[in-house]
Design a protein around this motif. Structure first.
Motif, PDB file in Angstrom:
ATOM      1  N   ARG A 132      27.283  24.060  37.786  1.00 54.61           N
ATOM      2  CA  ARG A 132      26.160  24.040  38.722  1.00 54.61           C
ATOM      3  C   ARG A 132      26.656  23.538  40.079  1.00 54.61           C
ATOM      4  O   ARG A 132      27.449  22.589  40.150  1.00 54.61           O
ATOM      5  CB  ARG A 132      25.042  23.138  38.207  1.00 54.61           C
ATOM      6  N   THR A 133      26.211  24.176  41.143  1.00 55.71           N
ATOM      7  CA  THR A 133      26.602  23.793  42.498  1.00 55.71           C
ATOM      8  C   THR A 133      25.344  23.512  43.310  1.00 55.71           C
ATOM      9  O   THR A 133      24.223  23.725  42.856  1.00 55.71           O
ATOM     10  CB  THR A 133      27.401  24.909  43.187  1.00 55.71           C
ATOM     11  N   ALA A 134      25.533  23.053  44.527  1.00 56.77           N
ATOM     12  CA  ALA A 134      24.390  22.781  45.396  1.00 56.77           C
ATOM     13  C   ALA A 134      23.638  24.058  45.750  1.00 56.77           C
ATOM     14  O   ALA A 134      22.426  24.034  46.002  1.00 56.77           O
ATOM     15  CB  ALA A 134      24.858  22.089  46.679  1.00 56.77           C
ATOM     16  N   ALA A 135      24.350  25.206  45.756  1.00 58.45           N
ATOM     17  CA  ALA A 135      23.737  26.471  46.171  1.00 58.45           C
ATOM     18  C   ALA A 135      23.467  27.418  45.008  1.00 58.45           C
ATOM     19  O   ALA A 135      23.010  28.533  45.230  1.00 58.45           O
ATOM     20  CB  ALA A 135      24.637  27.168  47.187  1.00 58.45           C
ATOM     21  N   GLY A 136      23.726  26.987  43.785  1.00 54.87           N
ATOM     22  CA  GLY A 136      23.517  27.862  42.641  1.00 54.87           C
ATOM     23  C   GLY A 136      24.469  27.527  41.515  1.00 54.87           C
ATOM     24  O   GLY A 136      24.515  26.400  41.027  1.00 54.87           O
ATOM     25  N   TYR A 137      25.290  28.517  41.125  1.00 55.55           N
ATOM     26  CA  TYR A 137      26.219  28.344  40.018  1.00 55.55           C
ATOM     27  C   TYR A 137      27.513  29.106  40.309  1.00 55.55           C
ATOM     28  O   TYR A 137      27.497  30.127  40.996  1.00 55.55           O
ATOM     29  CB  TYR A 137      25.618  28.870  38.707  1.00 55.55           C
ATOM     30  N   ARG A 138      28.614  28.579  39.770  1.00 55.23           N
ATOM     31  CA  ARG A 138      29.858  29.326  39.808  1.00 55.23           C
ATOM     32  C   ARG A 138      30.354  29.492  38.372  1.00 55.23           C
ATOM     33  O   ARG A 138      30.175  28.608  37.529  1.00 55.23           O
ATOM     34  CB  ARG A 138      30.905  28.628  40.676  1.00 55.23           C
ATOM     35  N   VAL A 139      30.966  30.645  38.131  1.00 51.55           N
ATOM     36  CA  VAL A 139      31.331  31.020  36.772  1.00 51.55           C
ATOM     37  C   VAL A 139      32.797  31.431  36.726  1.00 51.55           C
ATOM     38  O   VAL A 139      33.229  32.286  37.516  1.00 51.55           O
ATOM     39  CB  VAL A 139      30.474  32.219  36.272  1.00 51.55           C
ATOM     40  N   ASP A 140      33.550  30.824  35.828  1.00 46.37           N
ATOM     41  CA  ASP A 140      34.891  31.311  35.548  1.00 46.37           C
ATOM     42  C   ASP A 140      34.719  32.551  34.673  1.00 46.37           C
ATOM     43  O   ASP A 140      34.401  32.459  33.486  1.00 46.37           O
ATOM     44  CB  ASP A 140      35.713  30.244  34.826  1.00 46.37           C
ATOM     45  N   MET A 141      34.912  33.728  35.270  1.00 48.49           N
ATOM     46  CA  MET A 141      34.699  34.981  34.562  1.00 48.49           C
ATOM     47  C   MET A 141      35.872  35.343  33.660  1.00 48.49           C
ATOM     48  O   MET A 141      35.818  36.352  32.935  1.00 48.49           O
ATOM     49  CB  MET A 141      34.468  36.104  35.574  1.00 48.49           C
ATOM     50  N   GLY A 142      36.931  34.544  33.695  1.00 46.06           N
ATOM     51  CA  GLY A 142      38.094  34.833  32.880  1.00 46.06           C
ATOM     52  C   GLY A 142      39.039  35.800  33.564  1.00 46.06           C
ATOM     53  O   GLY A 142      38.891  36.124  34.742  1.00 46.06           O
ATOM     54  N   PRO A 143      40.039  36.289  32.844  1.00 49.66           N
ATOM     55  CA  PRO A 143      41.033  37.185  33.454  1.00 49.66           C
ATOM     56  C   PRO A 143      40.441  38.561  33.769  1.00 49.66           C
ATOM     57  O   PRO A 143      39.527  39.023  33.097  1.00 49.66           O
ATOM     58  CB  PRO A 143      42.116  37.313  32.373  1.00 49.66           C
ATOM     59  N   TRP A 144      40.969  39.191  34.800  1.00 52.60           N
ATOM     60  CA  TRP A 144      40.673  40.594  35.063  1.00 52.60           C
ATOM     61  C   TRP A 144      41.909  41.406  34.710  1.00 52.60           C
ATOM     62  O   TRP A 144      43.007  40.866  34.592  1.00 52.60           O
ATOM     63  CB  TRP A 144      40.292  40.809  36.526  1.00 52.60           C
ATOM     64  N   ALA A 145      41.724  42.700  34.533  1.00 52.12           N
ATOM     65  CA  ALA A 145      42.874  43.543  34.187  1.00 52.12           C
ATOM     66  C   ALA A 145      42.582  44.988  34.573  1.00 52.12           C
ATOM     67  O   ALA A 145      41.423  45.390  34.711  1.00 52.12           O
ATOM     68  CB  ALA A 145      43.177  43.461  32.694  1.00 52.12           C
ATOM     69  N   PHE A 146      43.634  45.758  34.754  1.00 49.96           N
ATOM     70  CA  PHE A 146      43.491  47.204  34.940  1.00 49.96           C
ATOM     71  C   PHE A 146      43.171  47.847  33.594  1.00 49.96           C
ATOM     72  O   PHE A 146      43.764  47.492  32.573  1.00 49.96           O
ATOM     73  CB  PHE A 146      44.775  47.805  35.497  1.00 49.96           C
ATOM     74  N   ILE A 147      42.272  48.815  33.585  1.00 51.14           N
ATOM     75  CA  ILE A 147      41.993  49.541  32.349  1.00 51.14           C
ATOM     76  C   ILE A 147      43.161  50.455  31.994  1.00 51.14           C
ATOM     77  O   ILE A 147      43.501  50.623  30.825  1.00 51.14           O
ATOM     78  CB  ILE A 147      40.677  50.332  32.483  1.00 51.14           C
ATOM     79  N   HIS A 148      43.814  51.021  33.020  1.00 47.35           N
ATOM     80  CA  HIS A 148      44.987  51.879  32.807  1.00 47.35           C
ATOM     81  C   HIS A 148      46.163  51.298  33.601  1.00 47.35           C
ATOM     82  O   HIS A 148      46.512  51.796  34.678  1.00 47.35           O
ATOM     83  CB  HIS A 148      44.695  53.308  33.269  1.00 47.35           C
ATOM     84  N   PRO A 149      46.797  50.243  33.096  1.00 47.82           N
ATOM     85  CA  PRO A 149      47.838  49.560  33.872  1.00 47.82           C
ATOM     86  C   PRO A 149      49.019  50.458  34.221  1.00 47.82           C
ATOM     87  O   PRO A 149      49.677  50.241  35.247  1.00 47.82           O
ATOM     88  CB  PRO A 149      48.266  48.404  32.954  1.00 47.82           C
ATOM     89  N   GLU A 150      49.276  51.462  33.402  1.00 51.40           N
ATOM     90  CA  GLU A 150      50.409  52.340  33.679  1.00 51.40           C
ATOM     91  C   GLU A 150      50.174  53.210  34.918  1.00 51.40           C
ATOM     92  O   GLU A 150      51.124  53.683  35.549  1.00 51.40           O
ATOM     93  CB  GLU A 150      50.701  53.235  32.464  1.00 51.40           C
ATOM     94  N   GLN A 151      48.888  53.406  35.291  1.00 56.64           N
ATOM     95  CA  GLN A 151      48.578  54.224  36.456  1.00 56.64           C
ATOM     96  C   GLN A 151      48.235  53.380  37.690  1.00 56.64           C
ATOM     97  O   GLN A 151      48.146  53.918  38.790  1.00 56.64           O
ATOM     98  CB  GLN A 151      47.403  55.157  36.147  1.00 56.64           C
ATOM     99  N   ALA A 152      48.029  52.075  37.497  1.00 53.41           N
ATOM    100  CA  ALA A 152      47.589  51.212  38.588  1.00 53.41           C
ATOM    101  C   ALA A 152      48.527  51.208  39.799  1.00 53.41           C
ATOM    102  O   ALA A 152      48.051  51.179  40.935  1.00 53.41           O
ATOM    103  CB  ALA A 152      47.381  49.786  38.076  1.00 53.41           C
ATOM    104  N   PRO A 153      49.856  51.234  39.612  1.00 48.47           N
ATOM    105  CA  PRO A 153      50.722  51.192  40.800  1.00 48.47           C
ATOM    106  C   PRO A 153      50.448  52.293  41.815  1.00 48.47           C
ATOM    107  O   PRO A 153      50.711  52.126  43.011  1.00 48.47           O
ATOM    108  CB  PRO A 153      52.126  51.325  40.198  1.00 48.47           C
TER     109      PRO A 153
END
Length: 310
Positions: A132-153
């Protein structure tokens, strides 16, 4: 053994939103209610129901199979966010919804959470830590990742067609625990002319569908060490919404990747319903996590009538 009821008659509900992304919320701590897709769609209907982008059931983790599995490794995740899209389909996660969910728990007196304090909750995308923050809430959403990492470059792994855009555009697919496909547009006029009453077509489409974000980088992109983008989104199972928290994280991740190594870690994402904050940081496991911050507002409470919940 708990006997499940399919009737929601007389059940109390709340209505809340995070930057215009709105939800019906019901408290079912003991897991005594069984929500059908038809009930969810009826409650979320904007003409015949309460109207919402989605429905969230607050249930103790030990009373839902997905929550029980999380408790084995995360015993502090006492509450589970049982989230449904507006059409009644189950979804893994909602970034705006998780803030509103925690605010609902607080306003209903189900948890106590002061400014600066954290709450661990379970979702179908894993455990999330909400502060909880003064202006609302902050959330650790966890890791992000590419769905197709082989094509991401290459910067693109799909093509998106949308009403109001003359040719298919390259896009990059990112998972935030749920799938997103991000398209970069040239300017705000182009963003404004997309017709999102018609679902975009994504080729190839992820196996369970995808949310589609259309993002426009600001000019200049970075001001005072903060990256700025504007975004509209078509959510699977819902249509266009005023905001999408996981979508804002995905759009910031894609834009940051396209911008290169000098891109900042802090972003302001403007959506039709307001502005949310996105921050990238190294998590406990050494993987890069995403933090989402923004407001959460409760606007109404009531009791479900026979005609709505039957």
């Amino acid at each position: 053994m708990t006997t499940l009821s399919t009737s929601l008659t007389g059940m109390r509900f709340g209505k809340g939103h995070g930057t215009g992304n709105d939800f019906v919320l019901v408290a079912d701590p003991q897991g005594e209610r069984e929500l059908t897709p038809e009930q969810v769609a009826r409650l979320c209907d904007r003409r015949r129901g309460l109207g919402a982008d989605g429905l969230i059931r607050a249930v103790k983790s030990r009373h839902i199979p997905e929550g029980t599995a999380l408790l084995e490794e995360n015993p502090d995740a006492a509450w589970f966010m049982d989230y449904y899209n507006g059409d009644g389909t189950i979804s893994e996660m909602c970034g705006n919804g998780v803030r509103v969910f925690v605010h609902f728990l607080v306003t209903q007196g189900l948890v106590e959470l002061g400014a600066g304090e954290e709450l661990v909750i379970g979702t179908r995308a894993g455990v999330k830590v909400v502060a909880r923050t003064a202006a609302g809430y902050r959330v650790d959403m966890g890791p992000w990742a590419f769905i197709h990492p082989e094509q991401a470059p290459s910067g693109s792994d799909a093509l998106v067609e949308a009403s109001g855009i003359d040719v298919a555009r390259p896009a990059l697919s990112i998972t935030m625990g749920n799938p997103h496909t991000v398209v970069a547009l040239a300017d705000l006029d182009e963003l404004a002319h997309i017709n999102l009453t018609v679902a975009p077509t994504v080729t190839p489409e992820p196996p369970y569908g995808t949310n589609v974000e259309f993002a426009v980088p600001a000019d200049p992109l970075v001001m005072d060490d903060v990256g700025h983008i504007s975004m509209r989104v078509h959510e699977r199972g819902v249509g266009e919404t005023l905001s999408c928290g996981t979508g804002a994280c995905a759009a910031a991740a894609a834009t940051r990747f396209w911008a290169g190594s000098a891109a900042p870690d802090i972003w302001a994402v403007a959506v039709p319903g307001g502005v949310v904050g996105v921050r990238f940081f190294v998590g406990p496991s050494g993987r890069e996590h995403v933090e989402l911050s923004g407001p959460a507002v409760m606007v109404a409470e009531g009791v479900l009538a026979d005609e709505l919940s039957a």
